[in-house]
Write a protein that holds these residues in place. Sequence first.
Motif, mmCIF file in Angstrom:
data_model
loop_
_atom_site.group_PDB
_atom_site.id
_atom_site.type_symbol
_atom_site.label_atom_id
_atom_site.label_comp_id
_atom_site.label_asym_id
_atom_site.label_seq_id
_atom_site.Cartn_x
_atom_site.Cartn_y
_atom_site.Cartn_z
ATOM 1 N N PRO A 175 0.746 -1.155 -0.026
ATOM 2 C CA PRO A 175 -0.083 0.040 -0.090
ATOM 3 C C PRO A 175 0.972 1.366 -0.002
ATOM 4 O O PRO A 175 0.538 2.135 -0.614
ATOM 5 C CB PRO A 175 -0.644 -0.001 1.136
ATOM 6 N N ASN A 176 2.024 1.246 0.808
ATOM 7 C CA ASN A 176 2.611 2.355 0.666
ATOM 8 C C ASN A 176 3.388 3.003 -0.700
ATOM 9 O O ASN A 176 3.748 4.048 -1.251
ATOM 10 C CB ASN A 176 4.048 1.935 1.699
ATOM 11 N N PRO A 251 -6.608 7.725 -1.966
ATOM 12 C CA PRO A 251 -7.027 9.335 -1.859
ATOM 13 C C PRO A 251 -6.101 9.885 -0.978
ATOM 14 O O PRO A 251 -5.952 11.143 -1.112
ATOM 15 C CB PRO A 251 -8.600 9.003 -1.232
ATOM 16 N N TRP A 252 -5.484 9.138 0.047
ATOM 17 C CA TRP A 252 -4.842 10.048 0.962
ATOM 18 C C TRP A 252 -3.534 10.899 0.114
ATOM 19 O O TRP A 252 -3.264 11.803 0.650
ATOM 20 C CB TRP A 252 -4.175 8.899 1.918
ATOM 21 N N HIS A 256 -2.790 14.661 -0.063
ATOM 22 C CA HIS A 256 -1.505 15.402 0.450
ATOM 23 C C HIS A 256 -1.051 16.339 -0.536
ATOM 24 O O HIS A 256 -0.588 17.480 -0.139
ATOM 25 C CB HIS A 256 -0.374 14.377 0.753
ATOM 26 N N ARG A 259 -2.941 19.439 -0.914
ATOM 27 C CA ARG A 259 -2.318 20.392 0.256
ATOM 28 C C ARG A 259 -1.322 21.213 -0.018
ATOM 29 O O ARG A 259 -1.048 22.465 0.455
ATOM 30 C CB ARG A 259 -2.525 19.726 1.526
ATOM 31 N N ASP B 104 -2.011 5.502 6.402
ATOM 32 C CA ASP B 104 -2.843 6.470 5.612
ATOM 33 C C ASP B 104 -4.090 5.635 4.928
ATOM 34 O O ASP B 104 -5.230 6.056 4.728
ATOM 35 C CB ASP B 104 -2.147 7.183 4.399
ATOM 36 N N TRP B 105 -4.029 4.530 4.415
ATOM 37 C CA TRP B 105 -4.892 3.519 3.661
ATOM 38 C C TRP B 105 -5.963 2.890 4.651
ATOM 39 O O TRP B 105 -6.766 2.369 3.929
ATOM 40 C CB TRP B 105 -4.262 2.665 2.727
ATOM 41 N N ARG B 146 -10.391 9.138 7.921
ATOM 42 C CA ARG B 146 -9.098 8.847 7.397
ATOM 43 C C ARG B 146 -7.995 9.466 8.083
ATOM 44 O O ARG B 146 -8.414 10.728 8.562
ATOM 45 C CB ARG B 146 -9.073 8.928 5.963
ATOM 46 N N TRP B 148 -5.399 11.364 7.512
ATOM 47 C CA TRP B 148 -5.043 12.741 7.223
ATOM 48 C C TRP B 148 -6.388 13.748 7.330
ATOM 49 O O TRP B 148 -6.118 14.725 7.069
ATOM 50 C CB TRP B 148 -4.684 12.651 5.522
#
Lengths: 260, 275
Positions: A175-176, A251-252, A256, A259, B104-105, B146, B148
């Motif tokens: 995932p990273n 989506p994270w 980021h 932003r 994060d996920w 989430r 974030w």
Amino acid sequence: MYDNSTMETGKRTLSVLLVLVAFLAFWQLAVMLLRPPEYLLPSPVAVAKELGTAPEWYLSHAVRTIGATLLGFAAALGLGFIAAVGIVYSRILENTLYTLLVALNSIPKIALAPLFIIWMGTGLTSKVAVSFTIAVFAIVVDTVLGLRSIDPDALDLFKSVRATPLQILIRLRFPNSLPYLFAGMKVAISLALVGAIAGEFVASQAGLGYVILAAQGSFQTTRVFAAIVLLGVLGTILFFIVEVLEWVVCPWHVSHRERS
Amino acid sequence: MSESAQIAAFENVPGAGDVRIHAVDKTYPGRSGSVTALKDVNVSVKGGEFVSILGPSGCGKSTLLRCVAGLDHPSQGSITLGGQPIDAPPLDMGFVFQRDVLLDWLNVINNVLLPCKLKKLPIHQWKPKALALLKLIGLAGFEHRRPWELSGGMRQRVAICRALLLNPTLLLMDEPFGALDAMTRDELNLELQDVWLSNAKTVLFVTHSISEAVFLADRVLVMSRSPGRIVDVIPVDLPRPRTLSVRETPAFTKYVAHIRQLFESFGILRGTNVR
Ligand SMILES: Nc1ncnc2c1ncn2[C@@H]1O[C@H](COP(=O)(O)OP(=O)(O)O)[C@@H](O)[C@H]1O
Ligand SMILES: [Mg+2]
């Protein structure tokens, strides 16, 4: 936050469209005033008309090119990802496969297209092969980077609950690496299209690359432009699909980026 | 055997949450000679005790904590938890890092449930516990957010819930509030005390803030650097539960002043290194 970023995206899309319209208007005007011969520079209206005369014919060729692009891209994604995992986990693969890939990357891959035609014939396979070859590097390099750039504290967190190496790969490294993988995919999808066209240029009976080359041979410049416009639209749509996928899958990362 | 002898024998038997650190040295090999991060560290922590580890940066606090966690190993000496030598991360341990390391996920609840997932425990059985912890620490209703979308303080609260999920007997915290603003830090100090009072577990809490160390701890281990060693152990005798105003009492300020002098005498504190 969401409203803001959606508005930002909307504004950007709008300004891109405006610039495009202005450019087309300028082009149309210039052609109408200067009247260059059509085999040198057709007007946008003429190009549109050309597309309108035989939409199915253009579509069938576009489908060929899309097919080669997507197959090449999919192969690059699948094999590239597997190769990246191997390179990250195996010293031997890092020293052989990765070193070889990096060394070979300095060859302009388009130069290999004639070879693939010799080996695989003038059909779809050779186009897919060129497309794959030119796209795979971006996937491998970005995925290797993504699998490696792990926060050491996150690794400690996993070790502190005695996570197995497989769990660390699946639940942390993979995932990273997704944002990196998508960065690679965005480059790779455009390159895959370039590869498909290059393959079609060298030898083919179908596809937009074939259309361009055949039309050029008979000075049907309007037709060349029509195919180029289709390629532009195609490239944009493919890139956009990858963007949307990124938005859905990680989506994270998108948040980021917006932003900063 | 007399009664007193029986008690003495009993006291020698390590309890479940006891941590014994015996003659621990830790050296890291380096290009320009090796670095001695820890030198002859001896500590005995009773089960359920809250111990702060205080020292300037680079004195080996993280190294000590990582050795207790089984994430690293001492070059010399031994560390035991409940009498068992630690050679792999103990199963009943929770670790909170300076950075919250939320994934994060995953949403909040799945971040809290991560240890459960990695240890292949039944999620449905632990989910009520996770929700209760989130509620206890003021994050009820945030389960599906989430990471974030959360502030730094909220993120660290989630990380604490994650460490507490499997009800560890040992909780290790490495400057968990170091990156937070002063007010959020105060709030979290109070919440941590509540959590600890409601379910006493052994806590080793690393910090470089003198007042935070004193506020939270039963005992403060004061460390100095080059090489990292323990220079004093200070029992803090202040009634619990402690409120923030305890920091203005003479007893509290006396502890703080004493420790500051201690650092000054080691030439560590000339105003900036340790708050
Ligand atoms: N993995 C490592 N390799 C080499 N040196 C290290 C390593 N970890 C820590 N050190 C050294 O050990 C000393 C103590 O570090 P650390 O335990 O992180 O201190 P603290 O947490 O108190 O700031 C420092 O001098 C640091 O440079
Ligand atoms: Mg540290």
